[in-house]
Motif scaffolding. Structure first.
Motif, PDB file in Angstrom:
ATOM      1  N   SER A  36       0.831  -1.202   0.000  1.00 59.44           N
ATOM      2  CA  SER A  36       0.000   0.000   0.000  1.00 59.44           C
ATOM      3  C   SER A  36       0.865   1.251   0.000  1.00 59.44           C
ATOM      4  O   SER A  36       2.082   1.193   0.180  1.00 59.44           O
ATOM      5  N   ARG A  37       0.191   2.391  -0.188  1.00 60.22           N
ATOM      6  CA  ARG A  37       0.872   3.679  -0.243  1.00 60.22           C
ATOM      7  C   ARG A  37       0.197   4.675   0.690  1.00 60.22           C
ATOM      8  O   ARG A  37      -1.001   4.575   0.968  1.00 60.22           O
ATOM      9  N   HIS A  38       0.987   5.640   1.147  1.00 56.49           N
ATOM     10  CA  HIS A  38       0.482   6.758   1.943  1.00 56.49           C
ATOM     11  C   HIS A  38       1.210   8.011   1.480  1.00 56.49           C
ATOM     12  O   HIS A  38       2.426   8.120   1.625  1.00 56.49           O
ATOM     13  N   TRP A  39       0.462   8.931   0.887  1.00 50.27           N
ATOM     14  CA  TRP A  39       1.024  10.186   0.369  1.00 50.27           C
ATOM     15  C   TRP A  39       0.598  11.352   1.235  1.00 50.27           C
ATOM     16  O   TRP A  39      -0.548  11.406   1.690  1.00 50.27           O
ATOM     17  N   ILE A  40       1.496  12.316   1.398  1.00 50.09           N
ATOM     18  CA  ILE A  40       1.178  13.615   2.002  1.00 50.09           C
ATOM     19  C   ILE A  40       1.515  14.654   0.942  1.00 50.09           C
ATOM     20  O   ILE A  40       2.675  14.803   0.548  1.00 50.09           O
ATOM     21  N   ILE A  41       0.487  15.347   0.468  1.00 49.14           N
ATOM     22  CA  ILE A  41       0.618  16.334  -0.604  1.00 49.14           C
ATOM     23  C   ILE A  41       0.355  17.707   0.004  1.00 49.14           C
ATOM     24  O   ILE A  41      -0.695  17.916   0.620  1.00 49.14           O
ATOM     25  N   THR A  42       1.290  18.626  -0.159  1.00 51.16           N
ATOM     26  CA  THR A  42       1.182  19.949   0.447  1.00 51.16           C
ATOM     27  C   THR A  42       1.361  21.014  -0.623  1.00 51.16           C
ATOM     28  O   THR A  42       2.334  20.973  -1.388  1.00 51.16           O
ATOM     29  N   ASP A  43       0.425  21.971  -0.682  1.00 53.06           N
ATOM     30  CA  ASP A  43       0.561  23.039  -1.670  1.00 53.06           C
ATOM     31  C   ASP A  43       1.297  24.242  -1.057  1.00 53.06           C
ATOM     32  O   ASP A  43       1.686  24.219   0.116  1.00 53.06           O
ATOM     33  N   ALA A  44       1.472  25.292  -1.840  1.00 52.26           N
ATOM     34  CA  ALA A  44       2.238  26.460  -1.395  1.00 52.26           C
ATOM     35  C   ALA A  44       1.524  27.250  -0.295  1.00 52.26           C
ATOM     36  O   ALA A  44       2.151  28.080   0.376  1.00 52.26           O
ATOM     37  N   ASN A  45       0.241  27.007  -0.096  1.00 54.90           N
ATOM     38  CA  ASN A  45      -0.507  27.645   0.997  1.00 54.90           C
ATOM     39  C   ASN A  45      -0.484  26.789   2.263  1.00 54.90           C
ATOM     40  O   ASN A  45      -1.214  27.053   3.197  1.00 54.90           O
ATOM     41  N   MET A  95       5.344  16.594  -2.393  1.00 51.98           N
ATOM     42  CA  MET A  95       4.767  15.302  -2.062  1.00 51.98           C
ATOM     43  C   MET A  95       5.826  14.501  -1.314  1.00 51.98           C
ATOM     44  O   MET A  95       7.023  14.655  -1.566  1.00 51.98           O
ATOM     45  N   GLN A  96       5.357  13.657  -0.405  1.00 51.64           N
ATOM     46  CA  GLN A  96       6.227  12.724   0.304  1.00 51.64           C
ATOM     47  C   GLN A  96       5.340  11.628   0.871  1.00 51.64           C
ATOM     48  O   GLN A  96       4.124  11.753   0.873  1.00 51.64           O
ATOM     49  N   GLY A  97       5.963  10.565   1.349  1.00 51.65           N
ATOM     50  CA  GLY A  97       5.138   9.507   1.912  1.00 51.65           C
ATOM     51  C   GLY A  97       5.905   8.233   2.178  1.00 51.65           C
ATOM     52  O   GLY A  97       7.130   8.241   2.321  1.00 51.65           O
ATOM     53  N   THR A  98       5.139   7.131   2.204  1.00 52.64           N
ATOM     54  CA  THR A  98       5.724   5.819   2.455  1.00 52.64           C
ATOM     55  C   THR A  98       4.964   4.763   1.661  1.00 52.64           C
ATOM     56  O   THR A  98       3.778   4.923   1.349  1.00 52.64           O
ATOM     57  N   TYR A  99       5.683   3.705   1.357  1.00 54.08           N
ATOM     58  CA  TYR A  99       5.078   2.480   0.843  1.00 54.08           C
ATOM     59  C   TYR A  99       5.180   1.444   1.953  1.00 54.08           C
ATOM     60  O   TYR A  99       6.248   1.252   2.532  1.00 54.08           O
ATOM     61  N   PHE A 100       4.071   0.780   2.248  1.00 53.99           N
ATOM     62  CA  PHE A 100       4.067  -0.320   3.208  1.00 53.99           C
ATOM     63  C   PHE A 100       4.391  -1.594   2.438  1.00 53.99           C
ATOM     64  O   PHE A 100       3.764  -1.888   1.417  1.00 53.99           O
ATOM     65  N   CYS A 101       5.385  -2.323   2.907  1.00 52.50           N
ATOM     66  CA  CYS A 101       5.883  -3.498   2.199  1.00 52.50           C
ATOM     67  C   CYS A 101       5.950  -4.709   3.132  1.00 52.50           C
ATOM     68  O   CYS A 101       6.081  -4.558   4.349  1.00 52.50           O
ATOM     69  N   LYS A 142       7.478  -6.939   7.984  1.00 49.21           N
ATOM     70  CA  LYS A 142       6.807  -5.739   7.485  1.00 49.21           C
ATOM     71  C   LYS A 142       7.733  -4.543   7.643  1.00 49.21           C
ATOM     72  O   LYS A 142       8.424  -4.407   8.652  1.00 49.21           O
ATOM     73  N   PHE A 143       7.758  -3.676   6.623  1.00 53.22           N
ATOM     74  CA  PHE A 143       8.580  -2.474   6.696  1.00 53.22           C
ATOM     75  C   PHE A 143       7.991  -1.378   5.823  1.00 53.22           C
ATOM     76  O   PHE A 143       7.190  -1.646   4.925  1.00 53.22           O
ATOM     77  N   ASP A 144       8.378  -0.144   6.114  1.00 51.49           N
ATOM     78  CA  ASP A 144       7.982   1.005   5.310  1.00 51.49           C
ATOM     79  C   ASP A 144       9.154   1.454   4.455  1.00 51.49           C
ATOM     80  O   ASP A 144      10.288   1.518   4.929  1.00 51.49           O
ATOM     81  N   ALA A 145       8.875   1.765   3.206  1.00 50.14           N
ATOM     82  CA  ALA A 145       9.873   2.346   2.314  1.00 50.14           C
ATOM     83  C   ALA A 145       9.559   3.833   2.209  1.00 50.14           C
ATOM     84  O   ALA A 145       8.452   4.220   1.824  1.00 50.14           O
ATOM     85  N   LEU A 146      10.512   4.659   2.559  1.00 52.53           N
ATOM     86  CA  LEU A 146      10.336   6.106   2.552  1.00 52.53           C
ATOM     87  C   LEU A 146      10.300   6.646   1.126  1.00 52.53           C
ATOM     88  O   LEU A 146      11.143   6.290   0.301  1.00 52.53           O
ATOM     89  N   ILE A 147       9.320   7.505   0.857  1.00 51.92           N
ATOM     90  CA  ILE A 147       9.280   8.260  -0.393  1.00 51.92           C
ATOM     91  C   ILE A 147       9.767   9.662  -0.020  1.00 51.92           C
ATOM     92  O   ILE A 147       9.060  10.412   0.637  1.00 51.92           O
ATOM     93  N   PRO A 148      11.000  10.016  -0.392  1.00 55.40           N
ATOM     94  CA  PRO A 148      11.529  11.310   0.019  1.00 55.40           C
ATOM     95  C   PRO A 148      10.712  12.456  -0.566  1.00 55.40           C
ATOM     96  O   PRO A 148      10.141  12.326  -1.653  1.00 55.40           O
ATOM     97  N   GLU A 149      10.658  13.553   0.165  1.00 53.40           N
ATOM     98  CA  GLU A 149       9.917  14.723  -0.311  1.00 53.40           C
ATOM     99  C   GLU A 149      10.474  15.189  -1.649  1.00 53.40           C
ATOM    100  O   GLU A 149      11.686  15.239  -1.852  1.00 53.40           O
ATOM    101  N   PHE A 150       9.560  15.508  -2.578  1.00 54.55           N
ATOM    102  CA  PHE A 150       9.958  16.058  -3.866  1.00 54.55           C
ATOM    103  C   PHE A 150       9.030  17.204  -4.217  1.00 54.55           C
ATOM    104  O   PHE A 150       7.901  17.295  -3.729  1.00 54.55           O
ATOM    105  N   ALA A 151       9.541  18.102  -5.067  1.00 56.95           N
ATOM    106  CA  ALA A 151       8.793  19.305  -5.430  1.00 56.95           C
ATOM    107  C   ALA A 151       7.922  19.084  -6.663  1.00 56.95           C
ATOM    108  O   ALA A 151       8.311  18.379  -7.596  1.00 56.95           O
TER     109      ALA A 151
END
Length: 124
Positions: free
Chosen positions: A46-55, A94-100, A107-116
């Motif tokens: 599975s995936r978990h995303w955190i999406i943040t805009d400029a506001n 955007m940033q987040g994790t993949y559950f693997c 069980k472990f999480d793979a980090l999705i590093p923050e990107f612009a």
């Protein structure tokens, strides 16, 4: 090297033809490459995303798999997919994790590093 490790890399693109800046609608594509850099075969569940805009408005997305897949990656194998996101501002992150789950059940999480996510040629 960790037994359980996925490395995630990202390339982004602004989709001008799908965006409408006059209506605060900015669309971006992102291509993700997930590589099993560990020693054990593992599956992205599975995936978990955190999406943040400029506001600083944040939106979270969770779900099974990625683009309809739950790839099982042996050590050294990679899986690539393209998806998209829209923002109300021309810049965001955007940033987040993949559950693997590894082959033996670890069980472990793979980090999705923050990107612009950003319109081209607009950041200093």
């Amino acid at each position: 090297m960790s037994k359980y490790e996925f490395k995630v890399s990202v390339v982004t693109q602004y989709l001008e033809e799908q965006s409408n800046p006059d209506k605060a609608h900015f669309v971006f594509a992102y291509t993700i490459t997930i590589k099993n850099t560990g020693d054990i075969p593992a599956q992205l569940i599975s995936r978990h995303w955190i999406i943040t805009d400029a506001n600083n408005k944040t939106h979270e997305v969770q779900g099974l798999g990625v683009v309809g897949h739950q790839p099982l990656l042996k050590p050294g194998e990679a899986f690539e997919y393209t998806s998209g996101s829209s923002l109300e501002t021309p810049h965001g992150t955007m940033q987040g994790t993949y559950f693997c789950i590894a082959e033996a059940g670890h069980k472990f999480d793979a980090l999705i590093p923050e990107f612009a996510l950003s319109l081209p040629r607009t950041l200093h």
